[in-house]
Motif scaffolding. Sequence first.
Motif, short mmCIF file in Angstrom:
data_model
loop_
_atom_site.label_atom_id
_atom_site.label_comp_id
_atom_site.label_asym_id
_atom_site.label_seq_id
_atom_site.Cartn_x
_atom_site.Cartn_y
_atom_site.Cartn_z
N SER A 43 0.80 -1.04 -0.03
CA SER A 43 0.14 -0.16 -0.28
C SER A 43 0.86 1.46 0.27
O SER A 43 0.53 2.68 -0.32
CB SER A 43 -1.08 -0.17 1.03
OG SER A 43 -0.56 0.07 2.46
N GLU A 44 1.68 0.86 0.93
CA GLU A 44 2.93 2.16 1.21
C GLU A 44 3.61 2.73 -0.72
O GLU A 44 3.43 4.06 -0.83
CB GLU A 44 4.22 2.34 1.42
CG GLU A 44 3.48 2.38 3.11
CD GLU A 44 3.29 3.70 3.68
OE1 GLU A 44 3.20 4.86 3.02
OE2 GLU A 44 2.06 3.53 4.02
N ILE A 45 4.06 1.85 -1.56
CA ILE A 45 4.16 1.61 -2.57
C ILE A 45 3.54 2.49 -3.87
O ILE A 45 3.77 3.50 -4.73
CB ILE A 45 5.10 0.54 -3.08
CG1 ILE A 45 6.49 -0.26 -2.08
CG2 ILE A 45 5.49 0.50 -4.75
CD1 ILE A 45 6.97 -1.34 -2.78
N GLY A 46 1.84 1.95 -3.54
CA GLY A 46 0.99 2.28 -4.47
C GLY A 46 0.75 3.56 -4.34
O GLY A 46 0.21 3.77 -4.90
N ASP A 85 11.93 10.16 4.15
CA ASP A 85 12.41 9.81 5.50
C ASP A 85 11.30 8.92 5.10
O ASP A 85 10.10 9.31 4.73
CB ASP A 85 12.00 10.89 6.25
CG ASP A 85 12.42 10.09 7.86
OD1 ASP A 85 11.81 9.22 8.75
OD2 ASP A 85 13.63 9.94 8.30
N SER A 86 11.65 7.57 5.96
CA SER A 86 10.81 6.31 6.17
C SER A 86 9.20 7.22 6.77
O SER A 86 7.89 6.60 6.60
CB SER A 86 11.35 5.51 6.72
OG SER A 86 11.05 5.33 8.13
N ARG A 95 10.98 0.04 2.09
CA ARG A 95 12.03 -0.45 2.16
C ARG A 95 12.03 -0.81 3.90
O ARG A 95 12.90 -1.70 3.78
CB ARG A 95 13.36 0.08 1.79
CG ARG A 95 14.79 0.56 2.23
CD ARG A 95 15.40 0.39 1.75
NE ARG A 95 15.62 1.70 0.82
CZ ARG A 95 15.24 2.51 -0.61
NH1 ARG A 95 15.67 3.64 0.65
NH2 ARG A 95 15.78 2.94 -1.25
N ARG A 96 11.92 -0.02 4.65
CA ARG A 96 12.34 -0.87 6.37
C ARG A 96 11.17 -1.42 6.66
O ARG A 96 11.74 -2.18 8.06
CB ARG A 96 11.67 0.70 7.06
CG ARG A 96 11.74 0.55 8.54
CD ARG A 96 11.70 2.02 9.25
NE ARG A 96 12.36 1.78 10.49
CZ ARG A 96 12.12 3.36 11.14
NH1 ARG A 96 11.62 3.85 10.83
NH2 ARG A 96 12.43 2.11 12.36
#
Length: 579
Positions: A43-46, A85-86, A95-96
Amino acid sequence: MPLLVTQLRSDADVLALRRAGREICRQLGMDTQDQVRVATALSEIGRAAVSTGIADVVIAVIPGVPHATLRAEFTPDVPFVLDGDSSDGGVPAARRLVKGLEIDPTGARVVLTKPLGTTARIDEAWLAAVRRSTAAAHVADALDELRVQNSELVRTLDELTHQKEELRRFNDELEETNRGVLAMYDQLSSELEETNTGVVALYAELDERGRELTAANEAKTRFLRNVSHELRSPVNSILGLTSLLVDSHLDADQAQQVTFLRESATTMLQLVDELLDLARAEAGHEDVEPALVDVPRLLDELHGTTLPLLRPGVTLRTVATHRLPLVTDRRLVARVLRNLLANAAKFTDEGCIEFTAETEGDLVRFEVRDTGLGIPEEQVESVFEEFVQVPNRLQPSVRGTGLGLPYARRAAQALGGTLEASSRLGSGSTFTLRLPSLPFDERPQDAPAGALPVDAAPPTDDLGHVLVVDDDRAFASVLVALLQGDAARVSVAHDAAHALALLHDGAADLALLDVRLPGMDGPALRARIRDLHPATATVLMSSATLPPREDLAGVLFLPKASISRDHLVATLRRAKEGR
């Protein structure tokens, strides 16, 4: 094996992707935490993709050994933003969350991978069922997703609460442990302080014992040295007197008794010499006089002197492959090797003895190897201890003091080398001497320093007036007897003052001086005589070897133990000629 192919255009598509991703992870056997991590990463990449445009997504299972891999590929129409930043979400946050994230440096593509367990099913029938459940999850509404997320949040909160309680309990236990550790540390510190105090006291006691042992060893060395000197004088007198008796008219029994007496005195003198040598070596007073030594010639000489010592049937083989000159003290190395050869001859009653010299790097390695009785392995090193003799069946037939090998090792060390032994009982022994070349000051080859060779060929002139100075009255009388017929007159003095008084009454042609005299010693008396009567020739003699002194270079010297009539007269005539 694709499980989902979709396109992201809005936030609703991102929520649908999250639901589908979680369902895929559940169907493939991942635990709850991994399901949440992978679904959140998707979901974060999307979300990062739809914030700038649209993106194509393909989720598939890649077969492999030993396990298959879940793979999700994102291809946006606008490159991803990779920096940040994450906490801002997007690709940095993904990535984290997962380790398997491959990112194109241009941001044109992101691939998420997650290894599956070895028990995960990836057959076509099962994957077909996964596709169906994934499709259903993908089309579910946002309210269902919100309920799921709330359920996940509640479950996560419960886990955090449980972990917080566990952490508090662990902290309490850690505090209790720390208190115990501090108490133990205090106790150990106190005990260590007491131990250190005891150790310091023990070291002080050991230092004191060490000083006492050093003093005792020095006292022993002085005792051996002094007693050996004192024993030499009467023994030399006995040898001299027996030599006079041999020349007198004796019947057969008397001659045999005198021979026994001379042999016993010679044995005693040998023991005294060994004691003195050992004392000198222990005190570090072994005088090393380097000179060029011809190794093959040395081995030939030792071969010849060893042959008479061999038992019947025993052979001696000597080989010298080292041909270069060795710079060392010829006298000392010859004594060490002679000792090793004599021991091999004593304790070898059959077979052979091999005596070799060969090059070993910068060293010369001498070896004496025999096929004799051998020594038990656990007792090999003990043979280098003073007065130690390993019991064996040949011991009653050989003589020995147990001092030869200890002296040999110390002499080897004085020469900068080593002496080692290896042996097996019944299989013989090997003694190895390794020697380096010492610094050299170009003395004549094989010639001892501070002495002149004695020519035994007598000239025809007579000795004239000879003054004998020796505090040993018995030995002085031996010298007087030995000089009869070769000296016109022999005077005897027993100390320096008496000798100078006799010379005041009339000069002597020759003065034969003992090195060890009460009061003024022999070398000092020699200097006084040369000042008073330069024409008087002088010869020194002693029960010990002449100590090396620069002012005595070239002085003729006679060891008392080897004085005979011919040797004595030849030496005095040489001194008279060289005045």
